[in-house]
Design a protein around this motif. Sequence first.
Motif, PDB file in Angstrom:
ATOM      1  N   THR A   5     -31.820 -74.751 -11.835  1.00  0.00           N
ATOM      2  CA  THR A   5     -30.449 -75.134 -11.847  1.00  0.00           C
ATOM      3  C   THR A   5     -29.692 -75.022 -12.879  1.00  0.00           C
ATOM      4  N   ASP A   6     -30.381 -75.668 -13.921  1.00  0.00           N
ATOM      5  CA  ASP A   6     -29.528 -75.566 -15.381  1.00  0.00           C
ATOM      6  C   ASP A   6     -29.259 -74.105 -15.724  1.00  0.00           C
ATOM      7  N   THR A   7     -30.230 -73.261 -15.504  1.00  0.00           N
ATOM      8  CA  THR A   7     -30.279 -71.748 -15.818  1.00  0.00           C
ATOM      9  C   THR A   7     -28.781 -71.128 -15.092  1.00  0.00           C
ATOM     10  N   LEU A   8     -28.887 -71.549 -13.737  1.00  0.00           N
ATOM     11  CA  LEU A   8     -28.049 -70.898 -12.888  1.00  0.00           C
ATOM     12  C   LEU A   8     -26.517 -71.451 -13.329  1.00  0.00           C
ATOM     13  N   ARG A   9     -26.365 -72.764 -13.663  1.00  0.00           N
ATOM     14  CA  ARG A   9     -25.032 -73.189 -14.279  1.00  0.00           C
ATOM     15  C   ARG A   9     -24.507 -72.306 -15.641  1.00  0.00           C
ATOM     16  N   TYR A  10     -25.792 -72.368 -16.377  1.00  0.00           N
ATOM     17  CA  TYR A  10     -25.503 -71.623 -17.697  1.00  0.00           C
ATOM     18  C   TYR A  10     -24.882 -70.225 -17.572  1.00  0.00           C
ATOM     19  N   TYR A  11     -25.602 -69.510 -16.628  1.00  0.00           N
ATOM     20  CA  TYR A  11     -25.307 -68.071 -16.082  1.00  0.00           C
ATOM     21  C   TYR A  11     -23.639 -68.056 -15.805  1.00  0.00           C
ATOM     22  N   GLU A  12     -23.467 -69.234 -15.030  1.00  0.00           N
ATOM     23  CA  GLU A  12     -22.108 -69.153 -14.646  1.00  0.00           C
ATOM     24  C   GLU A  12     -21.059 -69.344 -15.541  1.00  0.00           C
ATOM     25  N   ARG A  13     -21.402 -70.329 -16.684  1.00  0.00           N
ATOM     26  CA  ARG A  13     -20.558 -70.748 -17.620  1.00  0.00           C
ATOM     27  C   ARG A  13     -20.534 -69.609 -18.782  1.00  0.00           C
ATOM     28  N   ILE A  14     -21.487 -68.690 -18.842  1.00  0.00           N
ATOM     29  CA  ILE A  14     -21.203 -67.668 -19.783  1.00  0.00           C
ATOM     30  C   ILE A  14     -20.893 -66.290 -19.177  1.00  0.00           C
ATOM     31  N   GLY A  15     -20.711 -66.442 -17.736  1.00  0.00           N
ATOM     32  CA  GLY A  15     -19.969 -65.191 -17.087  1.00  0.00           C
ATOM     33  C   GLY A  15     -20.887 -64.302 -16.495  1.00  0.00           C
ATOM     34  N   MET A  55     -33.691 -57.244 -20.383  1.00  0.00           N
ATOM     35  CA  MET A  55     -32.475 -57.189 -20.929  1.00  0.00           C
ATOM     36  C   MET A  55     -31.664 -58.456 -21.300  1.00  0.00           C
ATOM     37  N   SER A  56     -31.147 -58.301 -22.570  1.00  0.00           N
ATOM     38  CA  SER A  56     -30.583 -59.297 -23.310  1.00  0.00           C
ATOM     39  C   SER A  56     -29.401 -59.891 -22.545  1.00  0.00           C
ATOM     40  N   ILE A  57     -29.063 -61.223 -22.755  1.00  0.00           N
ATOM     41  CA  ILE A  57     -27.884 -61.841 -21.950  1.00  0.00           C
ATOM     42  C   ILE A  57     -26.606 -61.265 -22.502  1.00  0.00           C
ATOM     43  N   GLU A  58     -26.774 -60.711 -23.910  1.00  0.00           N
ATOM     44  CA  GLU A  58     -25.200 -60.105 -24.258  1.00  0.00           C
ATOM     45  C   GLU A  58     -25.007 -58.786 -23.565  1.00  0.00           C
ATOM     46  N   SER A  59     -26.031 -57.992 -23.303  1.00  0.00           N
ATOM     47  CA  SER A  59     -26.081 -56.726 -22.580  1.00  0.00           C
ATOM     48  C   SER A  59     -25.640 -57.038 -20.952  1.00  0.00           C
ATOM     49  N   LEU A  60     -26.110 -58.109 -20.526  1.00  0.00           N
ATOM     50  CA  LEU A  60     -25.932 -58.670 -19.029  1.00  0.00           C
ATOM     51  C   LEU A  60     -24.454 -59.053 -18.884  1.00  0.00           C
ATOM     52  N   VAL A  61     -23.904 -59.691 -19.822  1.00  0.00           N
ATOM     53  CA  VAL A  61     -22.577 -60.129 -19.880  1.00  0.00           C
ATOM     54  C   VAL A  61     -21.622 -58.911 -19.896  1.00  0.00           C
ATOM     55  N   GLU A  62     -22.245 -58.005 -20.971  1.00  0.00           N
ATOM     56  CA  GLU A  62     -21.185 -56.708 -20.958  1.00  0.00           C
ATOM     57  C   GLU A  62     -21.097 -56.261 -19.796  1.00  0.00           C
ATOM     58  N   TYR A  63     -22.323 -55.994 -19.064  1.00  0.00           N
ATOM     59  CA  TYR A  63     -22.653 -55.086 -17.598  1.00  0.00           C
ATOM     60  C   TYR A  63     -21.745 -56.167 -16.806  1.00  0.00           C
ATOM     61  N   MET A  64     -21.644 -57.355 -16.596  1.00  0.00           N
ATOM     62  CA  MET A  64     -20.829 -58.067 -15.444  1.00  0.00           C
ATOM     63  C   MET A  64     -19.350 -57.838 -15.855  1.00  0.00           C
ATOM     64  N   GLU A  65     -18.978 -57.900 -16.978  1.00  0.00           N
ATOM     65  CA  GLU A  65     -17.528 -57.628 -17.525  1.00  0.00           C
ATOM     66  C   GLU A  65     -17.090 -56.393 -17.063  1.00  0.00           C
ATOM     67  N   LEU A  66     -17.975 -55.240 -17.209  1.00  0.00           N
ATOM     68  CA  LEU A  66     -17.583 -53.901 -16.797  1.00  0.00           C
ATOM     69  C   LEU A  66     -17.481 -53.833 -15.458  1.00  0.00           C
ATOM     70  N   LEU A  67     -18.324 -54.532 -14.696  1.00  0.00           N
ATOM     71  CA  LEU A  67     -18.556 -54.556 -13.167  1.00  0.00           C
ATOM     72  C   LEU A  67     -17.192 -55.022 -12.700  1.00  0.00           C
TER      73      LEU A  67
END
Length: 127
Positions: A14-24, A58-70
Motif C-alpha cells: 500500500t505504501d508503494t501504491l501511495r508513492y506511485y500515485e504521489r509521483i504521477g 524499467m526505471s521510475i523516471e522512464s515510467l513517469v515520462e511514459y505516463m506523462e506522455l500517455l
Amino acid sequence: MKIAEVSKRYGVSTDTLRYYERIGLLRHVPRNKSGIRDYDEASCNAVEFVKCMRDAGMSIESLVEYMELLEQGDETTAARKELLLRQGDEIRERIAGLERALARLEYKIEHYDEVMTATERTLRAGE
C-alpha cells in the motif's frame, strides 16, 4: 476496490501504491465521498502495467515520462512507442547477459561433475 485489495491482488505494498500515485505513475485514482481511494478498472490496469514494467526493470523516471506522455494523448504515440522499444532493447541485453552467465554456470557444474567422477574412480582404485 480499496487499496488493501489492490495491494494484495498485484503484490504491491500500500505504501508503494501511495508513492506511485504521489509521483504521477498512478493518475486519477478515484476516491469515494470520504476521500478513500476506490480503484476502478482503469486504475487497476495502470497498477498492473506499472508493476509489469517495474518487474521488467524499467526505471521510475522512464515510467513517469511514459505516463506523462500517455496523459498528453495520441500525439505522443510515437514517443511512447520509442520509450517501450528502448525498454525492450534493455531487457534483451539483460537476457543475453543472463544467458552468458547461465552457460558459464553450467560449464562449471559440468567441470565439477568431471572432477567428482575422477575422484570417485581414484578412491575406488585405491581400495
